[in-house]
Design an enzyme around this catalytic site. Structure first.
Site, short mmCIF file in Angstrom:
data_model
loop_
_atom_site.label_atom_id
_atom_site.label_comp_id
_atom_site.label_asym_id
_atom_site.label_seq_id
_atom_site.Cartn_x
_atom_site.Cartn_y
_atom_site.Cartn_z
CG ASP A 2 -1.80 1.12 1.38
OD1 ASP A 2 -2.06 1.91 0.44
OD2 ASP A 2 -1.98 1.43 2.56
CG ASP A 14 -6.00 3.01 0.35
OD1 ASP A 14 -5.22 2.13 0.37
OD2 ASP A 14 -6.43 3.05 -0.85
CG ASP A 72 -5.25 -12.77 -13.91
OD1 ASP A 72 -5.94 -13.35 -14.82
OD2 ASP A 72 -5.09 -13.00 -12.72
CG ASP A 126 -9.71 -16.19 -14.46
OD1 ASP A 126 -8.91 -16.57 -13.39
OD2 ASP A 126 -11.15 -16.13 -14.28
CD GLU A 179 -7.67 -20.63 -13.02
OE1 GLU A 179 -7.33 -20.80 -11.91
OE2 GLU A 179 -8.20 -20.02 -13.53
CG HIS A 218 -4.85 -15.48 -6.86
ND1 HIS A 218 -4.35 -16.18 -7.76
CD2 HIS A 218 -6.32 -15.25 -6.96
CE1 HIS A 218 -5.30 -16.28 -8.90
NE2 HIS A 218 -6.29 -15.77 -8.47
CG ASP A 219 -7.25 -18.89 -6.96
OD1 ASP A 219 -7.99 -17.97 -6.48
OD2 ASP A 219 -7.72 -19.22 -8.38
O1 ISL Z 1 -9.85 -21.85 -6.47
C1 ISL Z 1 -10.69 -22.63 -6.99
C2 ISL Z 1 -11.98 -23.08 -6.10
O2 ISL Z 1 -11.46 -22.92 -4.97
C3 ISL Z 1 -10.67 -22.75 -8.13
O3 ISL Z 1 -11.76 -23.73 -8.62
C4 ISL Z 1 -10.83 -21.63 -9.03
O4 ISL Z 1 -12.37 -21.03 -9.03
C5 ISL Z 1 -10.50 -21.74 -10.35
O5 ISL Z 1 -9.37 -22.12 -10.46
C6 ISL Z 1 -10.69 -20.27 -11.21
O6 ISL Z 1 -10.03 -19.65 -10.82
C7 ISL Z 1 -9.95 -18.40 -11.45
O7 ISL Z 1 -11.15 -17.75 -11.85
C8 ISL Z 1 -11.90 -17.44 -10.60
C9 ISL Z 1 -11.41 -16.49 -9.59
O8 ISL Z 1 -12.01 -16.46 -8.53
C10 ISL Z 1 -9.94 -17.05 -9.31
O9 ISL Z 1 -9.32 -16.21 -8.33
C11 ISL Z 1 -9.37 -17.08 -10.47
O10 ISL Z 1 -7.94 -17.73 -10.33
C12 ISL Z 1 -13.13 -16.43 -11.32
O11 ISL Z 1 -12.38 -15.37 -12.36
CA CA Z 2 -3.58 1.97 -1.52
#
Ligand code: ISL
Ligand code: CA
Length: 533
Positions: A19, A23, A96, A197, A249, A318-319
């Site tokens: 940041d 904020d 992305d 994605d 992905e 991040h997932d």
């Molecule tokens: O993290 C998952 C389930 O917990 C995966 O099924 C995930 O939803 C899938 O890999 C798709 O992910 C991507 O598209 C999603 C988004 O929420 C994720 O952050 C992204 O990496 C929808 O855009």
């Molecule tokens: Ca900020």
């Protein structure tokens, strides 16, 4: 030129990286101020999770304008400055590309509510059944129904993810043209490519009912279909004008499907993120965890190394929950963190380091649902409640798998705010930041950070690590060993995935040992990793 075969790529989750204005939300000027960190690590490119305008139903994966920067993150000028400043350090920027769906706040969707508008068919609109039934029996990725009624249009729209993420309809040719324009817009600004994605679900062949499944009923109508391949080839024509790179992905992808998606003569994608190795510690769905068995993991990695010519390598994003407590050992935090670094940086393919991995960040230490932000966790909590699962068990299931585990702010230094913010962070900071932080590790030549830097430099300087072949040598219950070879040169990697010591018959001179040894006699300390020549 295939620069991406030689580069290490770093993933930034912008909301949680740095940041700059207090904020509590990470932003682009913050990223710019930390480019030296990335340069020190030796990365050749950064994949930025979405920074486009978005109401943040899914933290940017719900885009409301593909040509605008989310004001929380900065301005278009900031973005241009980021591309230039990164470029000055030899770092490419990868955006992305979220084109399976848009936010329901997107102009196209708002127009699409009117059946007579030119945007009427940009999304999947259907009538429900007379008895109030949904248009079909499909189920979504976030544990909800995937149809939402729109009172203005008096129809339902399809959303495979959250209800604010409406699926685009690629049967309408104008949609693909719009996407091509978006690609050109960003490529002209100098981005090097895209992380695409959920790219293998773009094409829905019909909206007929699917075969009933435990999850994702209906997926036979959209997973890795020919229509998607066709879309990718069309997008490739635009990408090729700019020599751009893509990593897709690809959910539930098999090695054979992955091979088709990245075969160089088919001109679709350069590489894919597969998921099978992330499923080694679960029963079918991530909500049902099972004990991590290293042998299953080794066999899975080996299979993908052998079946594909080139892999996108990752242990975190991040997932996913953080890798140390998952594939390593919390009790051997430093040792297993170093071992996982060796695994990631010595397999064949392009390694992706997720922010915080290089300092051994671990899962959040939250104790209540209220501390979570992730839309998926919130939806699943609702589903589990409906199934009368008791609160304690609900929390157990969600806390181990929530995507927020990997989304807590980057731990730059000890103290409140962790050097991430001087304000109130949008998501809680892990209390272990007093001991796990970059500042601490920069002064410690034995830290996970110093180890990552050293290994990244080793890989960047070693053609055999970057381009060499992969041959498995040992896939046991505890030890994973493989050889990388190119011409006359070869390196052997031996990894002990256990709290117990191990022995191997493999030998060689020590190039690196995470236990600091300089001679190798076949004996490995718990979680020791060695590279031998
Ligand atoms: O993290 C998952 C389930 O917990 C995966 O099924 C995930 O939803 C899938 O890999 C798709 O992910 C991507 O598209 C999603 C988004 O929420 C994720 O952050 C992204 O990496 C929808 O855009
Ligand atoms: Ca900020």
């Amino acid at each position: 030129m295939e620069w991406w075969k030689d580069a290490i790529i770093y993933q930034i989750y912008p909301r949680s990286f740095q940041d700059s204005n207090g904020d509590g939300i990470g932003d682009i000027p913050g990223i710019i101020s930390r480019l030296d960190h990335l340069q020190a690590l030796g990365v050749g490119a950064v994949w930025l999770s979405p920074v486009y305008a978005s109401p943040n139903a899914d933290n940017g994966y719900d885009i409301s304008n593909y040509r605008e920067i989310n004001p929380e993150y900065g301005t278009m000028e900031d973005m241009e400055r980021l591309i230039a400043e990164a470029g000055r350090r030899g770092i490419r920027i990868i955006m992305d590309l979220v084109i399976n769906h848009t936010s329901t706040d997107h102009y196209w969707f708002r127009q699409s509510r009117d059946k007579n508008s030119p945007y009427a068919n940009y999304y999947y609109w259907r009538h429900g059944g007379a008895d109030g039934a949904l248009p079909n029996n499909w189920t979504g990725f976030f544990g909800e129904d995937c149809w939402e009624f729109d009172p203005q249009r008096c129809e339902y729209y399809l959303h495979l993810f959250a209800k604010h993420q409406a699926d685009l309809n690629y049967h309408e040719p104008a949609v693909l043209e719009e996407v091509k324009d978006i690609l050109r817009f960003w490529l002209r600004k100098g981005v090097a490519g895209f992380r695409c994605d959920v790219i293998n679900i773009l094409w829905k062949d019909s909206l007929d009912n699917g075969k009933k499944r435990l999850a994702l009923t209906g997926s036979e109508h959209y997973l890795s279909l020919e229509g998607t391949h066709e879309i990718l080839r069309q997008l490739r024509e635009v990408l090729d004008e700019y020599n751009a790179f893509t990593v897709g992905e690809t959910v539930f992808v098999t090695p054979a499907q992955a091979r088709d998606l990245c075969a160089s003569d088919r001109r679709e994608l350069d590489m894919v993120f597969s998921f099978e190795h992330m499923e080694c510690d679960q029963w079918f769905l991530k909500w049902f965890k099972r004990k991590f068995r290293p042998r299953v993991f080794f066999e899975c990695l080996t299979k993908w190394q052998q079946e594909l010519d080139w892999n996108a390598l990752y242990l975190e994003n991040h997932d996913q929950p953080r890798s140390i407590p998952r594939f390593g050992s919390a009790g051997h935090w430093r040792e297993s963190g170093k071992l996982l670094a060796v695994l990631l940086l010595t397999l064949r393919g392009t390694p992706f380091i997720y922010q915080g991995q290089e300092i051994g960040m671990v899962n959040f230490d939250f104790s209540r649902m209220r501390q979570l932000n992730d839309v998926e966790s919130k939806n699943v909590e609702k589903v589990l409640r409906r199934l009368h699962i008791p609160q304690k068990l609900r929390w157990k299931i969600i806390s181990r798998t929530s995507r927020d585990n990997a989304r807590t702010p980057f731990q730059w230094e000890a103290g409140p705010g962790a050097g991430f913010t001087v304000g109130r962070p949008w998501l809680g900071i892990n209390h272990n930041c007093e001991s796990v932080n970059l500042a601490e590790q920069e002064n410690d030549s034995d830290s996970i950070w110093s180890w990552y830097k050293d290994l990244a430099a080793l890989r960047n300087g070693s053609e055999v690590l970057r381009r060499g072949s992969f041959t498995p040598l040992e896939t046991g219950d505890q030890v994973f060993a493989y050889r990388r070879a190119l011409g006359e040169e070869a390196l052997t990697v031996v990894l002990n995935f256990s709290d117990k010591p191990a022995r191997t018959a493999l030998q060689g001179g020590v190039v690196r040992s995470s236990a600091g040894r300089d001679r190798f006699d076949g004996h490995l300390e718990p979680w020791e990793a060695v590279i031998l020549d």
